[in-house]
Design a protein around this motif. Structure first.
Motif, mmCIF file in Angstrom:
data_model
loop_
_atom_site.group_PDB
_atom_site.id
_atom_site.type_symbol
_atom_site.label_atom_id
_atom_site.label_comp_id
_atom_site.label_asym_id
_atom_site.label_seq_id
_atom_site.Cartn_x
_atom_site.Cartn_y
_atom_site.Cartn_z
ATOM 1 N N PRO A 165 44.619 -53.559 20.386
ATOM 2 C CA PRO A 165 43.441 -53.615 21.052
ATOM 3 C C PRO A 165 43.909 -53.256 22.419
ATOM 4 O O PRO A 165 42.730 -52.949 23.300
ATOM 5 N N ASP A 166 44.662 -53.967 22.404
ATOM 6 C CA ASP A 166 45.657 -54.353 24.881
ATOM 7 C C ASP A 166 46.388 -52.823 24.173
ATOM 8 O O ASP A 166 46.734 -53.309 25.652
ATOM 9 N N ALA A 167 46.391 -51.998 24.005
ATOM 10 C CA ALA A 167 47.625 -50.763 23.976
ATOM 11 C C ALA A 167 46.709 -50.388 25.228
ATOM 12 O O ALA A 167 45.706 -50.445 25.383
ATOM 13 N N ALA A 168 47.685 -50.208 25.923
ATOM 14 C CA ALA A 168 47.734 -49.093 27.841
ATOM 15 C C ALA A 168 46.871 -48.402 27.435
ATOM 16 O O ALA A 168 47.205 -46.947 26.641
ATOM 17 N N GLU A 169 45.616 -47.960 27.752
ATOM 18 C CA GLU A 169 44.839 -46.545 27.981
ATOM 19 C C GLU A 169 44.936 -45.809 28.673
ATOM 20 O O GLU A 169 44.778 -46.097 30.078
ATOM 21 N N PRO A 170 45.519 -44.728 29.118
ATOM 22 C CA PRO A 170 45.617 -43.887 29.818
ATOM 23 C C PRO A 170 44.289 -43.416 30.854
ATOM 24 O O PRO A 170 43.315 -43.243 30.377
ATOM 25 N N ALA A 171 44.234 -43.492 31.869
ATOM 26 C CA ALA A 171 42.846 -43.595 32.800
ATOM 27 C C ALA A 171 42.571 -41.638 33.335
ATOM 28 O O ALA A 171 43.030 -41.241 32.304
ATOM 29 N N ASP A 172 41.699 -41.862 33.260
ATOM 30 C CA ASP A 172 40.587 -40.515 33.364
ATOM 31 C C ASP A 172 41.281 -40.079 34.672
ATOM 32 O O ASP A 172 41.610 -40.951 36.051
ATOM 33 N N VAL A 173 41.504 -38.832 34.340
ATOM 34 C CA VAL A 173 42.213 -38.498 35.603
ATOM 35 C C VAL A 173 41.431 -37.329 35.725
ATOM 36 O O VAL A 173 40.643 -36.304 35.364
ATOM 37 N N PRO A 174 40.705 -36.970 37.451
ATOM 38 C CA PRO A 174 39.619 -36.834 37.749
ATOM 39 C C PRO A 174 39.977 -35.132 38.048
ATOM 40 O O PRO A 174 41.092 -35.522 38.916
ATOM 41 N N LEU A 175 39.153 -33.761 38.031
ATOM 42 C CA LEU A 175 39.962 -33.196 38.249
ATOM 43 C C LEU A 175 38.297 -31.886 38.817
ATOM 44 O O LEU A 175 39.023 -31.272 39.987
ATOM 45 N N LEU A 176 37.792 -32.829 38.992
ATOM 46 C CA LEU A 176 36.494 -32.002 40.328
ATOM 47 C C LEU A 176 35.235 -32.532 39.988
ATOM 48 O O LEU A 176 34.972 -32.687 39.039
ATOM 49 N N ALA A 177 34.787 -32.697 41.071
ATOM 50 C CA ALA A 177 33.584 -33.617 41.690
ATOM 51 C C ALA A 177 32.319 -32.440 42.055
ATOM 52 O O ALA A 177 33.063 -31.874 43.213
ATOM 53 N N LEU A 178 31.131 -32.958 41.908
ATOM 54 C CA LEU A 178 30.327 -31.919 43.108
ATOM 55 C C LEU A 178 29.640 -32.576 43.876
ATOM 56 O O LEU A 178 28.523 -33.963 42.908
ATOM 57 N N ASP A 179 29.192 -32.294 44.629
ATOM 58 C CA ASP A 179 28.502 -33.189 45.587
ATOM 59 C C ASP A 179 27.098 -32.878 45.472
ATOM 60 O O ASP A 179 27.209 -31.718 45.677
ATOM 61 N N THR A 180 26.788 -33.628 46.441
ATOM 62 C CA THR A 180 25.284 -33.006 46.633
ATOM 63 C C THR A 180 25.075 -31.506 47.606
ATOM 64 O O THR A 180 24.145 -30.475 46.667
ATOM 65 N N ALA A 181 25.453 -31.328 48.275
ATOM 66 C CA ALA A 181 25.809 -29.852 49.152
ATOM 67 C C ALA A 181 26.440 -28.384 47.559
ATOM 68 O O ALA A 181 25.226 -28.244 47.740
ATOM 69 N N ASP A 182 27.383 -28.798 47.675
ATOM 70 C CA ASP A 182 27.651 -27.965 46.244
ATOM 71 C C ASP A 182 27.041 -27.954 45.133
ATOM 72 O O ASP A 182 26.501 -26.401 44.987
#
Length: 507
Positions: A165-182
């Motif tokens: 359970p305490d194994a290190a979890e690779p963090a999520d890598v954000p690739l793309l996020a859209l703001d309200t204008a997009d």
């Protein structure tokens, strides 16, 4: 939908039931199929007396049956998460036992409508290749149980195979996020508002009797025509008024498209986990869907005229999941970038295909004779239509040939844009003119090649090469190279055939 993942630990041991409120959501899903007939029955049903009593009795019996079926599904549906897969047991009279290995699950979807969020539940959908429906569709699980199941599947069952359970979890890598204008730009570019208006008119026409709908349209058209006649407008004023009405209607549909895009793609976030891509989106209804990177079969870059004006593109993927054509398919992960700049799309492709080179450095143009092959069907159609047009309207009927210069210009533009590229990793096709596209796939993902010659192709000495991948047979535009000179098409066919024979299929 909360992004925090619930631990997939001992809480999932043993057989699990659906959420206690699952029968209600199954009932609501079934009732949606009877909404239009029920409304039509209530509004335009037969008169009163004994006939009305029989109608009410039939509706009550149908409701009792639907409730019983919903409760029966809740009491007979069980699932167990094992070390290698998910086991599902269902049915009462006809009992089913279904084993779904983790390595066969291609897509995992968590869906939360507004009602789901109120009750703190989610619908889970598991998809694999080759089927015409999901391998499992769980309506509904508690949100913690749904996230735990998603977490186990994402790690391929490693949680239950002894991962600490305490194994290190690779963090999520954000690739793309859209703001309200997009998102608003996406709505402005798309034509979803026009589709919704057409569907609404079609639904109203089905609900109301034809005589009522036609009478309503005729009455309002006469009122509008009478109002326009009473104003005694000139020709230019009439044209300006009609143009203003059309422009106002188009602006309204664009505003509706922007609102729809805001509800569907608000908070869009593409992020990467070990060997998987996950998308979260939605304003009222939240959707989180993920797919294994190795299940991506082909890629599509598209841009229309409005997108080019705003310097935006769309990036879609095809996965090894059969298309079923139902509404639920809209929940599958297909759009990695609903709207993004060309540089952002190229960077995303380079990140996800590190062994390939994109953009392709060299494109092979098609022969200039292709424009005549593209133009020939239009000429044949005009020839066929000329005879009835001449008989009906005399010399004025030949005005249909005024379309020919535009067709010639369009064929020239398409020929100028069309091309293909092949290297050691990718095969790519580009085309279009008003709306442009780039379709490409890894050579290791190609399942079959097809060289086709129509009677017209044999006459013109051309051929088309079709490239087939798993799960992408119904995607548009298709992955094909059209109207190549036959010698060139056969040479490319032999080159790719040799490459496919020497490589192992990866899907």
């Amino acid at each position: 939908m909360p992004s925090a993942e619930a631990p997939a630990a001992a809480a999932m041991d043993g057989e699990q039931r659906l959420h206690p409120w699952s029968w209600l959501f199954v009932l609501l899903q079934q009732l949606r199929q009877f909404v239009l007939p029920l409304v039509a029955l209530l509004v335009f049903g037969g008169g009163g007396g004994r006939e009305a009593q029989w109608q009410a009795l039939a509706a009550a019996i149908a409701m009792v049956v639907l409730v019983a079926v919903s409760l029966l599904q809740f009491f007979t549906y069980r699932y167990r998460v094992g070390a290698d897969g998910v086991t599902i047991r269902s049915g009462w009279l006809q009992r089913n036992l279904r084993e779904i290995p983790f390595n066969r699950i291609h897509n995992v979807t968590l869906h939360q409508s507004l009602l789901h969020r109120v009750f703190g539940v989610a619908e889970v959908r598991l998809e694999s290749a080759g089927g015409n429906k999901p391998e499992a569709q769980m309506r509904v699980l508690g949100l913690a149980a749904a996230q735990a199941l998603e977490d186990v599947i994402r790690h391929g069952g490693s949680d239950r195979a002894g991962r600490t359970p305490d194994a290190a979890e690779p963090a999520d890598v954000p690739l793309l996020a859209l703001d309200t204008a997009d998102v608003l730009r996406l709505g402005f570019i798309s034509n979803r508002g026009m589709i919704v208006v057409a569907v609404a008119f079609s639904a109203l026409w089905q609900i109301f009797p034809e005589r009522v709908a036609s009478r309503w349209v005729e009455q309002h058209a006469q009122q509008l025509l009478g109002y326009a006649t009473s104003m005694h407008l000139g020709v230019l004023s009439t044209v300006a008024a009609v143009g203003s009405l059309i422009t106002f209607g188009l602006l309204l549909t664009r505003v509706l498209s922007m609102l729809l895009a805001l509800t569907q793609f608000h908070g869009f976030r593409l992020h990467e986990q070990p060997q998987r891509l996950t998308v979260e989106r939605g304003l009222l209804a939240r959707l989180r869907t993920s797919v294994s990177r190795r299940r991506i079969q082909s890629w599509t870059l598209q841009e229309g005229w409005l997108q080019r004006c705003l310097r935006r593109r769309n990036l879609r993927i095809d996965t090894a999941v059969a298309e079923t054509g139902n509404r639920s398919d809209a929940r599958a992960l297909k759009e990695l970038a609903p709207i993004a700049t060309p540089d952002a799309c190229d960077a995303l492709i380079q990140h996800l295909l590190p062994h390939a080179q994109w953009p392709m450095p060299a494109w092979s143009p098609l022969s200039a004779s292709m424009r005549w092959r593209l133009l020939l069907p239009t000429v044949l159609v005009l020839l066929v239509l000329s005879v009835p047009a001449w008989l009906q309207a005399g010399p004025w009927g030949l005005c249909i040939w005024l379309w020919l210069p535009w067709a010639i210009y369009g064929a020239w533009q398409q020929t100028r844009r069309a091309g293909y590229a092949v290297d050691t990793a990718l095969v790519a096709v580009r085309g279009g003119w008003w709306a442009r596209y780039w379709r490409f796939a890894e050579i290791d993902k190609l399942q079959a090649l097809r060289l086709s010659h129509s009677p017209l192709d044999r006459r013109c000495g051309t051929a088309s090469l079709w490239l087939d991948t798993a799960g992408a047979s119904n995607m548009q535009p298709p992955l094909r190279i059209r109207f190549m000179p036959e010698v060139q098409a056969q040479a490319l066919y032999r080159q790719l055939s040799a490459a496919l024979a020497a490589r192992r299929l990866r899907w």
